[in-house]
Design a protein around this motif. Sequence first.
Motif, PDB file in Angstrom:
ATOM      1  N   GLY A 106      66.399  -0.078   8.900  1.00 28.83           N
ATOM      2  CA  GLY A 106      66.285   1.304   8.467  1.00 28.83           C
ATOM      3  C   GLY A 106      65.160   1.480   7.461  1.00 28.83           C
ATOM      4  N   ARG A 107      65.010   0.522   6.560  1.00 29.82           N
ATOM      5  CA  ARG A 107      63.917   0.605   5.584  1.00 29.82           C
ATOM      6  C   ARG A 107      62.566   0.485   6.277  1.00 29.82           C
ATOM      7  N   VAL A 108      62.493  -0.390   7.279  1.00 28.67           N
ATOM      8  CA  VAL A 108      61.253  -0.507   8.045  1.00 28.67           C
ATOM      9  C   VAL A 108      60.946   0.808   8.751  1.00 28.67           C
ATOM     10  N   TYR A 109      61.978   1.416   9.324  1.00 23.12           N
ATOM     11  CA  TYR A 109      61.781   2.685  10.028  1.00 23.12           C
ATOM     12  C   TYR A 109      61.289   3.768   9.077  1.00 23.12           C
ATOM     13  N   VAL A 110      61.909   3.875   7.923  1.00 22.02           N
ATOM     14  CA  VAL A 110      61.520   4.905   6.959  1.00 22.02           C
ATOM     15  C   VAL A 110      60.079   4.696   6.512  1.00 22.02           C
ATOM     16  N   ALA A 111      59.714   3.455   6.206  1.00 25.95           N
ATOM     17  CA  ALA A 111      58.334   3.176   5.793  1.00 25.95           C
ATOM     18  C   ALA A 111      57.360   3.538   6.908  1.00 25.95           C
ATOM     19  N   GLY A 112      57.693   3.165   8.142  1.00 29.36           N
ATOM     20  CA  GLY A 112      56.823   3.489   9.266  1.00 29.36           C
ATOM     21  C   GLY A 112      56.695   4.976   9.482  1.00 29.36           C
ATOM     22  N   ALA A 113      57.806   5.707   9.319  1.00 26.52           N
ATOM     23  CA  ALA A 113      57.783   7.156   9.527  1.00 26.52           C
ATOM     24  C   ALA A 113      56.953   7.847   8.452  1.00 26.52           C
ATOM     25  N   LEU A 114      57.140   7.460   7.198  1.00 22.14           N
ATOM     26  CA  LEU A 114      56.417   8.121   6.110  1.00 22.14           C
ATOM     27  C   LEU A 114      54.928   7.813   6.159  1.00 22.14           C
TER      28      LEU A 114
END
Length: 233
Positions: A106-114
């Motif tokens: 989830g943290r990877v996803y959030v970083a990628g999205a932002l």
Amino acid sequence: MTLDTRNAAPAAPARPAPGSGRAPRSWWRRPWIAPLMALVVAYLFYQISPYVPESKAPTPPHDGFPAYYPLLVVHMVAGTLAIISACFQVWPWLRRRHPAVHRASGRVYVAGALVGGTVGLIIVRFAPTVGQIGVAAATSLWIAFTVIAVVYARKGRYDLHRRFMLYSFAIIMNNIWGVLIVNVLMRMPFEVSFLHMLEAARWVGWVFNLMLVQWWLYHTEGRTGVLRGSRTR
């Protein structure tokens, strides 16, 4: 006055709520996980390979902005991390059995999205004029839904966290729809305007995905019991 319970019949055991006694389905019994991941890998290969090396990349004119290609690479890398980690985020088995892995992905996803979303908004002005509004709208919603999901997770409102993460997932999967729409329309027996194809590719996918996710949330609300004030994962 006392109640004599010596001869009272034993109370009947409480009946489990419908569906609560079912054992969790094994990962291999969820047939949509493997096709989803295979589809994502195929999409990434199809989309990224033409952009390496830079000399052969089908980039739009970007004179006077030498940072375009480096930012494009950052956008593609961040988007790749986001779309791959999104597959793990929506995997119920992984979320239940390995919550630490779920949180890490989830943290990877959030970083990628932002990162990917912000860079995408910077370079979108170099995209073809047709479809720019659709791209900007989808990217802005992608960032907004992801941030809202993080805020709700930090507040312990995992019901709303789950809802907005699904909205975010719907937005990022729009990219696959865009490629599919253009390729299908180009192979139609009748001629379709390229401008119409490009505009459709920028809007139809994410709007349809959001409608599909909302329908699924309504359809499963009573069954899952996690969309009405729940604070549990």
